[in-house]
Design a protein around this motif. Structure first.
Motif, PDB file in Angstrom:
ATOM      1  N   TRP A  27       3.855  11.207  -4.352  1.00 19.98           N
ATOM      2  CA  TRP A  27       3.425  10.331  -3.266  1.00 19.98           C
ATOM      3  C   TRP A  27       4.500  10.168  -2.198  1.00 19.98           C
ATOM      4  O   TRP A  27       5.686  10.015  -2.501  1.00 19.98           O
ATOM      5  CB  TRP A  27       3.047   8.950  -3.794  1.00 19.98           C
ATOM      6  N   ASP A  28       4.062  10.211  -0.960  1.00 17.98           N
ATOM      7  CA  ASP A  28       4.910   9.923   0.190  1.00 17.98           C
ATOM      8  C   ASP A  28       3.986   9.371   1.261  1.00 17.98           C
ATOM      9  O   ASP A  28       2.917   9.946   1.516  1.00 17.98           O
ATOM     10  CB  ASP A  28       5.580  11.207   0.691  1.00 17.98           C
ATOM     11  N   PRO A  29       4.337   8.245   1.895  1.00 21.93           N
ATOM     12  CA  PRO A  29       3.469   7.690   2.942  1.00 21.93           C
ATOM     13  C   PRO A  29       3.114   8.691   4.031  1.00 21.93           C
ATOM     14  O   PRO A  29       2.067   8.555   4.682  1.00 21.93           O
ATOM     15  CB  PRO A  29       4.304   6.524   3.503  1.00 21.93           C
ATOM     16  N   GLU A  30       3.962   9.713   4.214  1.00 25.48           N
ATOM     17  CA  GLU A  30       3.677  10.725   5.231  1.00 25.48           C
ATOM     18  C   GLU A  30       2.391  11.495   4.915  1.00 25.48           C
ATOM     19  O   GLU A  30       1.787  12.102   5.809  1.00 25.48           O
ATOM     20  CB  GLU A  30       4.851  11.705   5.336  1.00 25.48           C
ATOM     21  N   ALA A  40      -5.107  10.425   0.104  1.00 24.55           N
ATOM     22  CA  ALA A  40      -4.270  11.500  -0.428  1.00 24.55           C
ATOM     23  C   ALA A  40      -4.678  11.706  -1.879  1.00 24.55           C
ATOM     24  O   ALA A  40      -4.896  10.737  -2.617  1.00 24.55           O
ATOM     25  CB  ALA A  40      -2.797  11.139  -0.349  1.00 24.55           C
ATOM     26  N   THR A  41      -4.823  12.957  -2.285  1.00 18.38           N
ATOM     27  CA  THR A  41      -5.220  13.277  -3.655  1.00 18.38           C
ATOM     28  C   THR A  41      -3.993  13.675  -4.451  1.00 18.38           C
ATOM     29  O   THR A  41      -3.284  14.625  -4.094  1.00 18.38           O
ATOM     30  CB  THR A  41      -6.261  14.405  -3.677  1.00 18.38           C
ATOM     31  N   LEU A  42      -3.738  12.922  -5.531  1.00 15.62           N
ATOM     32  CA  LEU A  42      -2.532  13.098  -6.328  1.00 15.62           C
ATOM     33  C   LEU A  42      -2.883  13.005  -7.811  1.00 15.62           C
ATOM     34  O   LEU A  42      -4.036  12.751  -8.179  1.00 15.62           O
ATOM     35  CB  LEU A  42      -1.497  12.029  -5.961  1.00 15.62           C
ATOM     36  N   THR A  43      -1.872  13.178  -8.648  1.00 17.93           N
ATOM     37  CA  THR A  43      -2.063  13.077 -10.095  1.00 17.93           C
ATOM     38  C   THR A  43      -1.246  11.931 -10.656  1.00 17.93           C
ATOM     39  O   THR A  43      -0.076  11.765 -10.289  1.00 17.93           O
ATOM     40  CB  THR A  43      -1.637  14.390 -10.791  1.00 17.93           C
ATOM     41  N   ALA A  44      -1.872  11.131 -11.507  1.00 19.21           N
ATOM     42  CA  ALA A  44      -1.146  10.069 -12.205  1.00 19.21           C
ATOM     43  C   ALA A  44      -0.359  10.711 -13.329  1.00 19.21           C
ATOM     44  O   ALA A  44      -0.936  11.331 -14.238  1.00 19.21           O
ATOM     45  CB  ALA A  44      -2.117   9.029 -12.747  1.00 19.21           C
ATOM     46  N   THR A  45       0.960  10.597 -13.298  1.00 18.88           N
ATOM     47  CA  THR A  45       1.805  11.380 -14.193  1.00 18.88           C
ATOM     48  C   THR A  45       1.594  11.059 -15.666  1.00 18.88           C
ATOM     49  O   THR A  45       1.742  11.935 -16.522  1.00 18.88           O
ATOM     50  CB  THR A  45       3.290  11.160 -13.855  1.00 18.88           C
ATOM     51  N   THR A  70       0.813  -1.217   0.000  1.00 20.68           N
ATOM     52  CA  THR A  70       0.000   0.000   0.000  1.00 20.68           C
ATOM     53  C   THR A  70       0.848   1.268   0.000  1.00 20.68           C
ATOM     54  O   THR A  70       0.406   2.300  -0.508  1.00 20.68           O
ATOM     55  CB  THR A  70      -0.932   0.024   1.221  1.00 20.68           C
ATOM     56  N   GLU A  71       2.058   1.196   0.553  1.00 22.67           N
ATOM     57  CA  GLU A  71       2.885   2.396   0.648  1.00 22.67           C
ATOM     58  C   GLU A  71       3.893   2.535  -0.482  1.00 22.67           C
ATOM     59  O   GLU A  71       4.366   3.639  -0.747  1.00 22.67           O
ATOM     60  CB  GLU A  71       3.624   2.412   1.989  1.00 22.67           C
ATOM     61  N   GLN A  72       4.240   1.406  -1.130  1.00 27.92           N
ATOM     62  CA  GLN A  72       5.251   1.479  -2.178  1.00 27.92           C
ATOM     63  C   GLN A  72       4.764   0.957  -3.531  1.00 27.92           C
ATOM     64  O   GLN A  72       4.811   1.685  -4.526  1.00 27.92           O
ATOM     65  CB  GLN A  72       6.502   0.687  -1.750  1.00 27.92           C
ATOM     66  N   VAL A  73       4.307  -0.272  -3.578  1.00 32.32           N
ATOM     67  CA  VAL A  73       4.008  -0.899  -4.865  1.00 32.32           C
ATOM     68  C   VAL A  73       2.858  -0.218  -5.597  1.00 32.32           C
ATOM     69  O   VAL A  73       3.002   0.195  -6.758  1.00 32.32           O
ATOM     70  CB  VAL A  73       3.695  -2.402  -4.673  1.00 32.32           C
ATOM     71  N   ILE A  74       1.712  -0.085  -4.952  1.00 28.93           N
ATOM     72  CA  ILE A  74       0.546   0.481  -5.650  1.00 28.93           C
ATOM     73  C   ILE A  74       0.799   1.922  -6.084  1.00 28.93           C
ATOM     74  O   ILE A  74       0.572   2.261  -7.260  1.00 28.93           O
ATOM     75  CB  ILE A  74      -0.728   0.366  -4.791  1.00 28.93           C
ATOM     76  N   PRO A  75       1.276   2.822  -5.204  1.00 33.38           N
ATOM     77  CA  PRO A  75       1.534   4.195  -5.663  1.00 33.38           C
ATOM     78  C   PRO A  75       2.540   4.259  -6.802  1.00 33.38           C
ATOM     79  O   PRO A  75       2.389   5.055  -7.734  1.00 33.38           O
ATOM     80  CB  PRO A  75       2.072   4.891  -4.406  1.00 33.38           C
ATOM     81  N   ARG A  76       3.579   3.417  -6.750  1.00 34.87           N
ATOM     82  CA  ARG A  76       4.583   3.411  -7.825  1.00 34.87           C
ATOM     83  C   ARG A  76       3.972   2.977  -9.142  1.00 34.87           C
ATOM     84  O   ARG A  76       4.177   3.608 -10.192  1.00 34.87           O
ATOM     85  CB  ARG A  76       5.727   2.464  -7.440  1.00 34.87           C
ATOM     86  N   GLU A  77       3.202   1.891  -9.104  1.00 32.91           N
ATOM     87  CA  GLU A  77       2.627   1.357 -10.338  1.00 32.91           C
ATOM     88  C   GLU A  77       1.556   2.276 -10.920  1.00 32.91           C
ATOM     89  O   GLU A  77       1.358   2.318 -12.134  1.00 32.91           O
ATOM     90  CB  GLU A  77       2.051  -0.037 -10.089  1.00 32.91           C
ATOM     91  N   LEU A  78       0.875   3.010 -10.056  1.00 34.16           N
ATOM     92  CA  LEU A  78      -0.122   3.975 -10.536  1.00 34.16           C
ATOM     93  C   LEU A  78       0.518   5.290 -10.968  1.00 34.16           C
ATOM     94  O   LEU A  78      -0.168   6.165 -11.493  1.00 34.16           O
ATOM     95  CB  LEU A  78      -1.157   4.260  -9.443  1.00 34.16           C
ATOM     96  N   ASP A 115      -0.026   6.272  11.866  1.00 27.42           N
ATOM     97  CA  ASP A 115       0.919   5.510  12.677  1.00 27.42           C
ATOM     98  C   ASP A 115       0.777   4.009  12.426  1.00 27.42           C
ATOM     99  O   ASP A 115       1.233   3.190  13.204  1.00 27.42           O
ATOM    100  CB  ASP A 115       0.728   5.807  14.161  1.00 27.42           C
ATOM    101  N   GLY A 116       0.120   3.675  11.311  1.00 24.11           N
ATOM    102  CA  GLY A 116      -0.039   2.282  10.937  1.00 24.11           C
ATOM    103  C   GLY A 116      -1.470   1.818  10.849  1.00 24.11           C
ATOM    104  O   GLY A 116      -1.756   0.781  10.254  1.00 24.11           O
ATOM    105  N   ILE A 117      -2.409   2.612  11.413  1.00 25.47           N
ATOM    106  CA  ILE A 117      -3.829   2.250  11.328  1.00 25.47           C
ATOM    107  C   ILE A 117      -4.718   3.446  10.992  1.00 25.47           C
ATOM    108  O   ILE A 117      -5.942   3.320  10.976  1.00 25.47           O
ATOM    109  CB  ILE A 117      -4.329   1.622  12.645  1.00 25.47           C
ATOM    110  N   ASP A 118      -4.096   4.596  10.703  1.00 30.43           N
ATOM    111  CA  ASP A 118      -4.874   5.823  10.526  1.00 30.43           C
ATOM    112  C   ASP A 118      -4.970   6.323   9.083  1.00 30.43           C
ATOM    113  O   ASP A 118      -5.520   7.394   8.841  1.00 30.43           O
ATOM    114  CB  ASP A 118      -4.264   6.956  11.372  1.00 30.43           C
ATOM    115  N   ALA A 119      -4.435   5.592   8.128  1.00 31.15           N
ATOM    116  CA  ALA A 119      -4.420   6.077   6.746  1.00 31.15           C
ATOM    117  C   ALA A 119      -5.819   6.397   6.265  1.00 31.15           C
ATOM    118  O   ALA A 119      -6.749   5.604   6.449  1.00 31.15           O
ATOM    119  CB  ALA A 119      -3.784   5.030   5.835  1.00 31.15           C
ATOM    120  N   SER A 120      -5.986   7.543   5.655  1.00 35.19           N
ATOM    121  CA  SER A 120      -7.289   7.932   5.120  1.00 35.19           C
ATOM    122  C   SER A 120      -7.219   8.050   3.604  1.00 35.19           C
ATOM    123  O   SER A 120      -7.591   7.140   2.883  1.00 35.19           O
ATOM    124  CB  SER A 120      -7.742   9.263   5.734  1.00 35.19           C
TER     125      SER A 120
END
Length: 293
Positions: A86-89, A101-106, A73-81, A94-99
């Motif tokens: 993207w940054d997990p921050e 992030a709005t980004l653009t697919a390059t 969820t933090e590396q593979v999917i964002p990279r492939e999309l 803290d491991g259970i709070d992810a909601s």
């Protein structure tokens, strides 16, 4: 137009691994909440890298059908999309709070609302309880029962166990089951010794996994002593050390999982109207259903 992408692991070896993903996608299509609903996989087609290119909508909500925050969820999917910036921050988790992030697919310039995994959403707590209701055929199951929520656990990713412990604690606070405990395959306390951790005669065991596979259909039943050979199957409930074990199989196969996907998308800003109510009505067991189990 708004589109939904459900991103799952899939498998080259287990043809049933993707079944829950397709089932939940079909259920969401029936609600009409999204103009487009797509499934995508790491180990199957359509692949993460190509899925966005197949969608005409400019606004896409991506929900990972994974249990925990981590490598995929933090590396593979964002990279492939190809999520620019993207940054997990960005999840501020803290491991259970992810909601989200709005980004653009390059490569496509599409707006991607990248959501946290389904496994850490609060709605997953209800799915675990629903799983216990399904396997026992009792919508009021709890009194006289213990509940074991089982995860993989691993030293390589501390987040692997966080979702299990989080939902276990939420269910414990409901004061519904006489005993509620988190158990693991690869760390203490271990599911192998499930009967050592409960005093209740009846124990519901719910694996917090997305799909049934090697771990849920082979390892766990044999480790608990439900069967000497998974190929021979096992009884539900099964007798182990003077206890009755109600083993549910992977929580991700529960129909209510579609609600969790919708909740994740709604939290990210998707306009889903009354779709969650619609899907809950579809999956709610009737008196006849319970009586027939």
């Amino acid at each position: 137009m708004q589109a939904l992408v459900i991103a799952a692991h899939g498998s080259h070896l287990n043809p049933n691994a993707s079944n829950p993903t397709y089932a939940h996608a079909d259920a969401i299509r029936e609600t009409g909440a999204f103009d487009v609903v797509r499934e995508t996989f790491w180990k199957e087609e359509p692949h993460f890298r190509e899925v966005v290119r197949t969608i005409e909508a400019d606004e896409i909500f991506v929900v990972p059908l994974f249990i925990s925050e981590g490598y995929f969820t933090e590396q593979v999917i964002p990279r492939e999309l190809r999520l620019e910036g993207w940054d997990p921050e960005l999840w501020d988790s803290d491991g259970i709070d992810a909601s989200q992030a709005t980004l653009t697919a390059t490569d496509t310039e599409k707006t991607i609302h990248y959501c946290g995994p389904v496994g850490t959403h609060d709605a997953m707590t209800d799915v675990i309880v629903g799983r216990a209701e399904s396997v026992t055929g009792d919508s009021d199951v709890g009194e006289g029962f213990g509940l074991a929520v089982v995860g993989h656990g691993t030293d390589r990713n501390e987040n692997s166990a966080k979702a299990v412990r989080y939902h276990t604690e939420r269910i414990r606070e409901m004061d519904r089951f006489d005993e509620t405990k988190a158990l693991f395959m690869d760390e203490e306390p271990e599911v192998d010794d499930v009967t050592d951790h409960f005093e209740c005669d009846d124990i519901v065991v719910v694996p917090l996994f997305i799909a049934d596979g090697f771990h849920t259909q082979e390892d766990i039943p044999e480790d608990m002593g439900l069967t000497d050979d998974y190929r021979n199957g096992w009884d539900v409930p099964g007798a182990v050390d003077g206890h009755r074990i109600w083993y549910t199989g992977a929580v991700g196969t529960e129909d209510l999982m579609a609600d969790v996907v919708l909740e994740r998308a709604a939290d990210a800003g998707a306009d889903i109207g009354r779709s969650i109510d619609h899907d809950a009505e579809r999956t709610r067991p009737t008196d006849a259903d319970v009586a027939g189990d």
